[in-house]
Design a protein around this motif. Structure first.
Motif, PDB file in Angstrom:
ATOM      1  N   GLU A  59     112.471  57.970  18.565  1.00 17.64           N
ATOM      2  CA  GLU A  59     113.253  57.902  19.811  1.00 17.64           C
ATOM      3  C   GLU A  59     112.328  57.928  21.029  1.00 17.64           C
ATOM      4  N   LEU A  60     111.304  58.750  20.984  1.00 18.81           N
ATOM      5  CA  LEU A  60     110.337  58.793  22.083  1.00 18.81           C
ATOM      6  C   LEU A  60     109.645  57.445  22.224  1.00 18.81           C
ATOM      7  N   HIS A  61     109.330  56.837  21.088  1.00 18.46           N
ATOM      8  CA  HIS A  61     108.676  55.531  21.096  1.00 18.46           C
ATOM      9  C   HIS A  61     109.572  54.469  21.742  1.00 18.46           C
ATOM     10  N   LYS A  62     110.873  54.554  21.490  1.00 14.00           N
ATOM     11  CA  LYS A  62     111.843  53.628  22.099  1.00 14.00           C
ATOM     12  C   LYS A  62     111.905  53.795  23.612  1.00 14.00           C
ATOM     13  N   PRO A  65     108.524  52.247  26.504  1.00  8.96           N
ATOM     14  CA  PRO A  65     108.434  50.988  27.256  1.00  8.96           C
ATOM     15  C   PRO A  65     109.508  50.865  28.339  1.00  8.96           C
ATOM     16  N   THR A  66     110.659  51.447  28.085  1.00  6.92           N
ATOM     17  CA  THR A  66     111.747  51.392  29.055  1.00  6.92           C
ATOM     18  C   THR A  66     111.323  52.072  30.350  1.00  6.92           C
ATOM     19  N   LEU A  67     110.702  53.221  30.227  1.00  3.91           N
ATOM     20  CA  LEU A  67     110.236  53.923  31.417  1.00  3.91           C
ATOM     21  C   LEU A  67     109.081  53.184  32.079  1.00  3.91           C
ATOM     22  N   LYS A  68     108.247  52.538  31.272  1.00  2.00           N
ATOM     23  CA  LYS A  68     107.127  51.778  31.832  1.00  2.00           C
ATOM     24  C   LYS A  68     107.635  50.618  32.695  1.00  2.00           C
ATOM     25  N   TYR A  69     108.674  49.916  32.229  1.00  2.00           N
ATOM     26  CA  TYR A  69     109.240  48.819  33.011  1.00  2.00           C
ATOM     27  C   TYR A  69     109.694  49.285  34.382  1.00  2.00           C
ATOM     28  N   LEU A  70     110.184  50.528  34.444  1.00  2.00           N
ATOM     29  CA  LEU A  70     110.681  51.062  35.715  1.00  2.00           C
ATOM     30  C   LEU A  70     109.581  51.764  36.508  1.00  2.00           C
ATOM     31  N   GLY A  71     108.355  51.675  36.026  1.00  2.00           N
ATOM     32  CA  GLY A  71     107.227  52.240  36.760  1.00  2.00           C
ATOM     33  C   GLY A  71     107.217  53.751  36.807  1.00  2.00           C
ATOM     34  N   VAL A  72     107.816  54.386  35.810  1.00  2.00           N
ATOM     35  CA  VAL A  72     107.835  55.848  35.746  1.00  2.00           C
ATOM     36  C   VAL A  72     106.522  56.286  35.106  1.00  2.00           C
ATOM     37  N   ASN A  73     105.585  56.701  35.943  1.00  2.00           N
ATOM     38  CA  ASN A  73     104.247  57.027  35.458  1.00  2.00           C
ATOM     39  C   ASN A  73     104.019  58.513  35.227  1.00  2.00           C
ATOM     40  N   SER A  74     104.972  59.342  35.619  1.00  2.00           N
ATOM     41  CA  SER A  74     104.782  60.786  35.520  1.00  2.00           C
ATOM     42  C   SER A  74     104.754  61.277  34.067  1.00  2.00           C
ATOM     43  N   LEU A  75     105.170  60.432  33.120  1.00  2.00           N
ATOM     44  CA  LEU A  75     105.191  60.831  31.708  1.00  2.00           C
ATOM     45  C   LEU A  75     104.112  60.120  30.885  1.00  2.00           C
ATOM     46  N   ASN A  76     103.196  59.433  31.554  1.00  2.00           N
ATOM     47  CA  ASN A  76     102.193  58.637  30.842  1.00  2.00           C
ATOM     48  C   ASN A  76     101.343  59.438  29.861  1.00  2.00           C
ATOM     49  N   GLU A  77     101.107  60.707  30.142  1.00  2.00           N
ATOM     50  CA  GLU A  77     100.296  61.520  29.229  1.00  2.00           C
ATOM     51  C   GLU A  77     101.159  62.292  28.237  1.00  2.00           C
ATOM     52  N   ILE A  78     102.213  62.902  28.735  1.00  2.00           N
ATOM     53  CA  ILE A  78     103.012  63.790  27.879  1.00  2.00           C
ATOM     54  C   ILE A  78     103.787  63.019  26.808  1.00  2.00           C
ATOM     55  N   MET A  79     104.227  61.811  27.128  1.00  2.00           N
ATOM     56  CA  MET A  79     105.035  61.036  26.180  1.00  2.00           C
ATOM     57  C   MET A  79     104.238  60.690  24.905  1.00  2.00           C
ATOM     58  N   PRO A  80     103.074  60.062  25.009  1.00  2.00           N
ATOM     59  CA  PRO A  80     102.344  59.745  23.762  1.00  2.00           C
ATOM     60  C   PRO A  80     101.849  60.995  23.030  1.00  2.00           C
ATOM     61  N   ASP A  81     101.490  62.036  23.785  1.00  2.00           N
ATOM     62  CA  ASP A  81     101.046  63.279  23.136  1.00  2.00           C
ATOM     63  C   ASP A  81     102.182  63.902  22.332  1.00  2.00           C
ATOM     64  N   THR A  82     103.372  63.935  22.924  1.00  2.00           N
ATOM     65  CA  THR A  82     104.520  64.522  22.238  1.00  2.00           C
ATOM     66  C   THR A  82     104.897  63.692  21.020  1.00  2.00           C
ATOM     67  N   ALA A 100     111.141  69.038  26.983  1.00  2.00           N
ATOM     68  CA  ALA A 100     111.766  69.560  28.204  1.00  2.00           C
ATOM     69  C   ALA A 100     111.384  68.706  29.414  1.00  2.00           C
ATOM     70  N   GLN A 101     110.109  68.377  29.527  1.00  2.00           N
ATOM     71  CA  GLN A 101     109.645  67.572  30.664  1.00  2.00           C
ATOM     72  C   GLN A 101     110.187  66.145  30.590  1.00  2.00           C
ATOM     73  N   ILE A 102     110.140  65.551  29.409  1.00  2.00           N
ATOM     74  CA  ILE A 102     110.605  64.170  29.233  1.00  2.00           C
ATOM     75  C   ILE A 102     112.090  64.058  29.543  1.00  2.00           C
ATOM     76  N   THR A 103     112.891  64.995  29.050  1.00  2.00           N
ATOM     77  CA  THR A 103     114.329  64.902  29.294  1.00  2.00           C
ATOM     78  C   THR A 103     114.645  65.147  30.767  1.00  2.00           C
ATOM     79  N   GLU A 104     113.959  66.091  31.391  1.00  2.00           N
ATOM     80  CA  GLU A 104     114.210  66.363  32.809  1.00  2.00           C
ATOM     81  C   GLU A 104     113.873  65.140  33.662  1.00  2.00           C
ATOM     82  N   VAL A 105     112.699  64.579  33.458  1.00  2.00           N
ATOM     83  CA  VAL A 105     112.289  63.407  34.245  1.00  2.00           C
ATOM     84  C   VAL A 105     113.226  62.234  33.974  1.00  2.00           C
ATOM     85  N   THR A 106     113.565  62.005  32.717  1.00  2.00           N
ATOM     86  CA  THR A 106     114.418  60.864  32.373  1.00  2.00           C
ATOM     87  C   THR A 106     115.807  61.016  32.986  1.00  2.00           C
TER      88      THR A 106
END
Length: 117
Positions: A59-62, A65-82, A100-106
């Motif tokens: 689900e995180l992998h899905k 890219p969706t967040l990348k298209y929208l230019g959401v860069n605040s999760l660039n490190e935490i998303m692949p690590d998680t 917690a961080q991914i869901t809050e930002v999303t």
């Protein structure tokens, strides 16, 4: 009063470049995001609670890219690590913090996207 631009998570530069500024395409992408992402978020939260680590990683992998298209860069490190921690079944405390961080930002991005369509 805070400046909403300073708190903005979305940067449509990538979509504008990709679509040559086609506003209807950008709107369609935002609408697709608004339609699909709530279910992905529900799955992420459920899989985390159920400790279904591989499904959570998928689900995180899905979502990535969706967040990348929208230019959401605040999760660039935490998303692949998680995602990696879920796949390798390690650093469970970091998975919880990451989720917690991914869901809050999303969720914030969802709210912001609603104002853009």
């Amino acid at each position: 009063m805070t400046n909403p631009v300073l708190n903005s998570q979305i940067d449509l530069t990538y979509l504008k470049d990709m679509s040559d500024g086609d506003e209807s395409f950008i709107k369609m992408m935002l609408e697709t995001f608004l339609t699909n992402v709530p279910e992905v978020l529900e799955n992420i939260e459920a899989y985390y609670k159920e400790e279904k680590w591989i499904a959570l990683a998928e689900e995180l992998h899905k979502l990535k890219p969706t967040l990348k298209y929208l230019g959401v860069n605040s999760l660039n490190e935490i998303m692949p690590d998680t995602e990696a921690n879920c796949k390798t079944l390690q650093n469970f405390d970091q998975i919880g913090q990451g989720i917690a961080q991914i869901t809050e930002v999303t969720k914030n991005v969802l709210d912001e996207a609603k104002t853009l369509v």
